[in-house]
Write a protein that holds these residues in place. Structure first.
Motif, PDB file in Angstrom:
ATOM      1  N   GLN A 118     -32.292 -24.080 -18.726  1.00 36.65           N
ATOM      2  CA  GLN A 118     -32.847 -24.767 -17.570  1.00 36.65           C
ATOM      3  C   GLN A 118     -33.801 -25.860 -18.039  1.00 36.65           C
ATOM      4  N   ASP A 119     -33.247 -27.052 -18.259  1.00 32.65           N
ATOM      5  CA  ASP A 119     -34.011 -28.170 -18.789  1.00 32.65           C
ATOM      6  C   ASP A 119     -34.689 -27.744 -20.082  1.00 32.65           C
ATOM      7  N   ARG A 120     -36.021 -27.865 -20.168  1.00 32.02           N
ATOM      8  CA  ARG A 120     -36.704 -27.503 -21.407  1.00 32.02           C
ATOM      9  C   ARG A 120     -37.161 -26.043 -21.412  1.00 32.02           C
ATOM     10  N   ARG A 121     -36.722 -25.307 -20.391  1.00 34.68           N
ATOM     11  CA  ARG A 121     -37.145 -23.924 -20.296  1.00 34.68           C
ATOM     12  C   ARG A 121     -36.128 -23.009 -20.958  1.00 34.68           C
ATOM     13  N   GLU A 122     -36.370 -21.693 -20.812  1.00 30.97           N
ATOM     14  CA  GLU A 122     -35.524 -20.674 -21.418  1.00 30.97           C
ATOM     15  C   GLU A 122     -34.138 -20.667 -20.778  1.00 30.97           C
ATOM     16  N   PRO A 123     -33.165 -20.043 -21.429  1.00 32.52           N
ATOM     17  CA  PRO A 123     -31.834 -19.931 -20.816  1.00 32.52           C
ATOM     18  C   PRO A 123     -31.941 -19.310 -19.432  1.00 32.52           C
ATOM     19  N   GLY A 124     -31.131 -19.782 -18.523  1.00 35.47           N
ATOM     20  CA  GLY A 124     -31.190 -19.246 -17.168  1.00 35.47           C
ATOM     21  C   GLY A 124     -30.088 -19.810 -16.304  1.00 35.47           C
ATOM     22  N   THR A 125     -30.039 -19.344 -15.070  1.00 26.88           N
ATOM     23  CA  THR A 125     -28.935 -19.709 -14.182  1.00 26.88           C
ATOM     24  C   THR A 125     -29.374 -20.397 -12.900  1.00 26.88           C
ATOM     25  N   GLU A 126     -30.639 -20.274 -12.514  1.00 25.03           N
ATOM     26  CA  GLU A 126     -31.062 -20.742 -11.197  1.00 25.03           C
ATOM     27  C   GLU A 126     -30.762 -22.221 -10.979  1.00 25.03           C
ATOM     28  N   LEU A 127     -31.191 -23.085 -11.918  1.00 27.30           N
ATOM     29  CA  LEU A 127     -30.970 -24.515 -11.748  1.00 27.30           C
ATOM     30  C   LEU A 127     -29.491 -24.871 -11.788  1.00 27.30           C
ATOM     31  N   VAL A 128     -28.725 -24.130 -12.578  1.00 23.31           N
ATOM     32  CA  VAL A 128     -27.288 -24.402 -12.657  1.00 23.31           C
ATOM     33  C   VAL A 128     -26.635 -24.170 -11.302  1.00 23.31           C
ATOM     34  N   TYR A 129     -26.974 -23.040 -10.629  1.00 21.05           N
ATOM     35  CA  TYR A 129     -26.428 -22.775  -9.301  1.00 21.05           C
ATOM     36  C   TYR A 129     -26.790 -23.892  -8.329  1.00 21.05           C
ATOM     37  N   GLU A 130     -28.060 -24.306  -8.343  1.00 23.70           N
ATOM     38  CA  GLU A 130     -28.516 -25.325  -7.414  1.00 23.70           C
ATOM     39  C   GLU A 130     -27.783 -26.645  -7.637  1.00 23.70           C
ATOM     40  N   ARG A 131     -27.624 -27.001  -8.902  1.00 19.80           N
ATOM     41  CA  ARG A 131     -27.004 -28.290  -9.211  1.00 19.80           C
ATOM     42  C   ARG A 131     -25.505 -28.277  -8.933  1.00 19.80           C
ATOM     43  N   VAL A 132     -24.866 -27.149  -9.193  1.00 17.11           N
ATOM     44  CA  VAL A 132     -23.452 -27.028  -8.855  1.00 17.11           C
ATOM     45  C   VAL A 132     -23.260 -27.175  -7.348  1.00 17.11           C
ATOM     46  N   PHE A 133     -24.140 -26.573  -6.574  1.00 17.49           N
ATOM     47  CA  PHE A 133     -24.061 -26.701  -5.120  1.00 17.49           C
ATOM     48  C   PHE A 133     -24.207 -28.163  -4.705  1.00 17.49           C
ATOM     49  N   ASP A 134     -25.211 -28.856  -5.255  1.00 16.24           N
ATOM     50  CA  ASP A 134     -25.428 -30.261  -4.914  1.00 16.24           C
ATOM     51  C   ASP A 134     -24.204 -31.101  -5.258  1.00 16.24           C
ATOM     52  N   GLY A 135     -23.631 -30.847  -6.433  1.00 19.61           N
ATOM     53  CA  GLY A 135     -22.454 -31.593  -6.828  1.00 19.61           C
ATOM     54  C   GLY A 135     -21.257 -31.310  -5.940  1.00 19.61           C
ATOM     55  N   GLY A 136     -21.080 -30.050  -5.559  1.00 22.32           N
ATOM     56  CA  GLY A 136     -19.989 -29.690  -4.672  1.00 22.32           C
ATOM     57  C   GLY A 136     -20.134 -30.319  -3.302  1.00 22.32           C
ATOM     58  N   TRP A 137     -21.374 -30.404  -2.826  1.00 19.18           N
ATOM     59  CA  TRP A 137     -21.623 -31.033  -1.531  1.00 19.18           C
ATOM     60  C   TRP A 137     -21.245 -32.513  -1.589  1.00 19.18           C
ATOM     61  N   ALA A 138     -21.645 -33.200  -2.659  1.00 15.73           N
ATOM     62  CA  ALA A 138     -21.299 -34.616  -2.808  1.00 15.73           C
ATOM     63  C   ALA A 138     -19.788 -34.805  -2.899  1.00 15.73           C
ATOM     64  N   ALA A 139     -19.123 -33.907  -3.633  1.00 17.11           N
ATOM     65  CA  ALA A 139     -17.673 -34.014  -3.800  1.00 17.11           C
ATOM     66  C   ALA A 139     -16.965 -33.913  -2.459  1.00 17.11           C
ATOM     67  N   CYS A 140     -17.423 -33.029  -1.615  1.00 19.25           N
ATOM     68  CA  CYS A 140     -16.743 -32.815  -0.339  1.00 19.25           C
ATOM     69  C   CYS A 140     -17.102 -33.873   0.694  1.00 19.25           C
ATOM     70  N   ILE A 141     -18.300 -34.437   0.615  1.00 19.76           N
ATOM     71  CA  ILE A 141     -18.630 -35.580   1.474  1.00 19.76           C
ATOM     72  C   ILE A 141     -17.688 -36.738   1.150  1.00 19.76           C
ATOM     73  N   GLY A 142     -17.390 -36.892  -0.124  1.00 22.39           N
ATOM     74  CA  GLY A 142     -16.483 -37.953  -0.544  1.00 22.39           C
ATOM     75  C   GLY A 142     -15.084 -37.806  -0.011  1.00 22.39           C
ATOM     76  N   LYS A 143     -14.730 -36.606   0.458  1.00 22.54           N
ATOM     77  CA  LYS A 143     -13.399 -36.362   1.003  1.00 22.54           C
ATOM     78  C   LYS A 143     -13.319 -36.562   2.518  1.00 22.54           C
ATOM     79  N   VAL A 144     -14.444 -36.927   3.136  1.00 25.74           N
ATOM     80  CA  VAL A 144     -14.409 -37.199   4.583  1.00 25.74           C
ATOM     81  C   VAL A 144     -13.497 -38.397   4.824  1.00 25.74           C
ATOM     82  N   PRO A 145     -12.481 -38.252   5.665  1.00 21.74           N
ATOM     83  CA  PRO A 145     -11.537 -39.358   5.887  1.00 21.74           C
ATOM     84  C   PRO A 145     -12.239 -40.646   6.312  1.00 21.74           C
ATOM     85  N   PHE A 146     -11.865 -41.748   5.681  1.00 19.78           N
ATOM     86  CA  PHE A 146     -12.295 -43.100   5.994  1.00 19.78           C
ATOM     87  C   PHE A 146     -13.740 -43.403   5.601  1.00 19.78           C
TER      88      PHE A 146
END
Length: 335
Positions: A118-146
């Motif tokens: 997690q950035d400069r911190r110890e190994p972890g999963t919290e930020l990875v989950y959050e960032r994957v969610f943000d990326g998935g949200w952007a990906a699906c907004i991009g699929k809105v027709p037109f």
């Protein structure tokens, strides 16, 4: 070589592993698509006297125009002593899939087994989950027709750092370090994956700013940095300039001076595509030591310390990986 992720909202901080993956999955199915979506700030304020090394290299004929012949191939014996960019084939194939859903599942799996930190911190999963969610949200907004591709929220980029406490051999494999790289814990700066969604400025380190703000030198503290970009998924266009072709900003030699003669006109352009095309045209000029390369899956690009570079995605989902390591101190007397 990488930009910072925007801070996740409080709502996203509450998203659990299952919800994050489920959201990406459900939204992906909803659009009947697999959701195929495509400087280091220094701690001191150095002067610009370090530019002397680049002027010396120019006088020695180190920087030459590519003249359409392509960049030279990476030589494992020469390694990072090369002072112009090198290209090659990636040693280890990317194992993280080719759709956003596959890439996100891979990143979560790597986080859960302690490979990502997690950035400069110890190994972890919290930020990875959050960032994957943000990326998935952007990906699906991009699929809105037109409309999806026109919305700034349909573009996103983020870095996923690797836990550098692991053995050197494993780290070299995880980032596909090329033969002759000689990865060491003491000098490794960035080891990780850079994922982008969409093709807007938010899919670059410029974020909401001018696309020209993607132009930079890789940097850490008072040291310049040698970097490798490995293409894993999608294509990215890379613009390169020799170290003395772009005037640096006073007190911040990792950033260009947009008031300089070469960049002032481009920086004043309001249309993003026009400014980027102007930067490409500048790099391709016969009297400029630079060039443009499209980096695809299975290819890598070595960028020596001091070289200016700007990246933007050509495809809706891109993944880059690779190692970076400390080069010489900028203000050092020796070239």
């Amino acid at each position: 070589m990488v930009g910072e992720c925007s801070q996740p909202s409080a709502r996203h901080r509450k998203v659990s592993t299952g919800v994050a993956v489920a959201a990406v999955t459900v939204l992906s199915l909803h659009w009947k698509s697999s959701c195929l979506v495509g400087p280091q700030a220094a701690s001191t304020q150095p002067s610009l006297r370090g530019e002397h090394r680049f002027h010396d290299e120019r006088r020695r004929g180190v920087y030459k125009s590519i003249d359409g012949k392509g960049w030279p191939s990476w030589d494992a014996v020469e390694g990072t002593s090369a002072r112009t960019p090198r290209i090659g084939s990636v040693a280890h194939a990317w194992q993280g899939g080719s759709t956003f859903l596959e890439v996100s599942q891979f990143l979560i799996s790597e986080a859960e087994r302690g490979v990502l930190r997690q950035d400069r911190r110890e190994p972890g999963t919290e930020l990875v989950y959050e960032r994957v969610f943000d990326g998935g949200w952007a990906a699906c907004i991009g699929k809105v027709p037109f409309l999806g591709g026109l919305l700034s929220a349909s573009s996103w980029s983020c870095k996923f750092l690797i836990n550098q406490d692991r053995e050197v051999d494993e780290l070299s494999r995880l980032v596909s370090a090329p033969a002759g790289w000689a990865l060491e814990h003491s000098s490794a700066i960035f080891l990780g994956h850079i994922v982008s969604v969409g093709v807007g400025s938010r899919a670059t380190i410029a974020k909401e700013g001018s696309i020209l703000r993607t132009l930079h030198r890789d940097w850490r503290g008072t040291h310049m940095v040698d970097s490798v970009l490995n293409g894993c998924v999608g294509r990215k266009r890379v613009i390169l300039f020799a170290p003395d072709e772009i005037a640096p900003r006073e007190g911040a030699p990792w950033a260009p001076n947009f008031d300089s003669e070469r960049l002032r006109g481009l920086h004043e352009l309001k249309e993003e595509g026009e400014a980027w095309r102007g930067l490409e045209a500048l790099a391709k000029r016969h009297d400029v030591s630079g060039g443009v390369i499209d980096l695809g899956p299975g290819e890598f690009l070595f960028m020596p310390h001091g070289w200016w570079h700007a990246l933007r995605p050509l495809d809706d989902l891109t993944v880059l990986t690779g190692p970076s390591k400390l080069g010489p101190a900028y203000d050092a007397d020796e070239a």
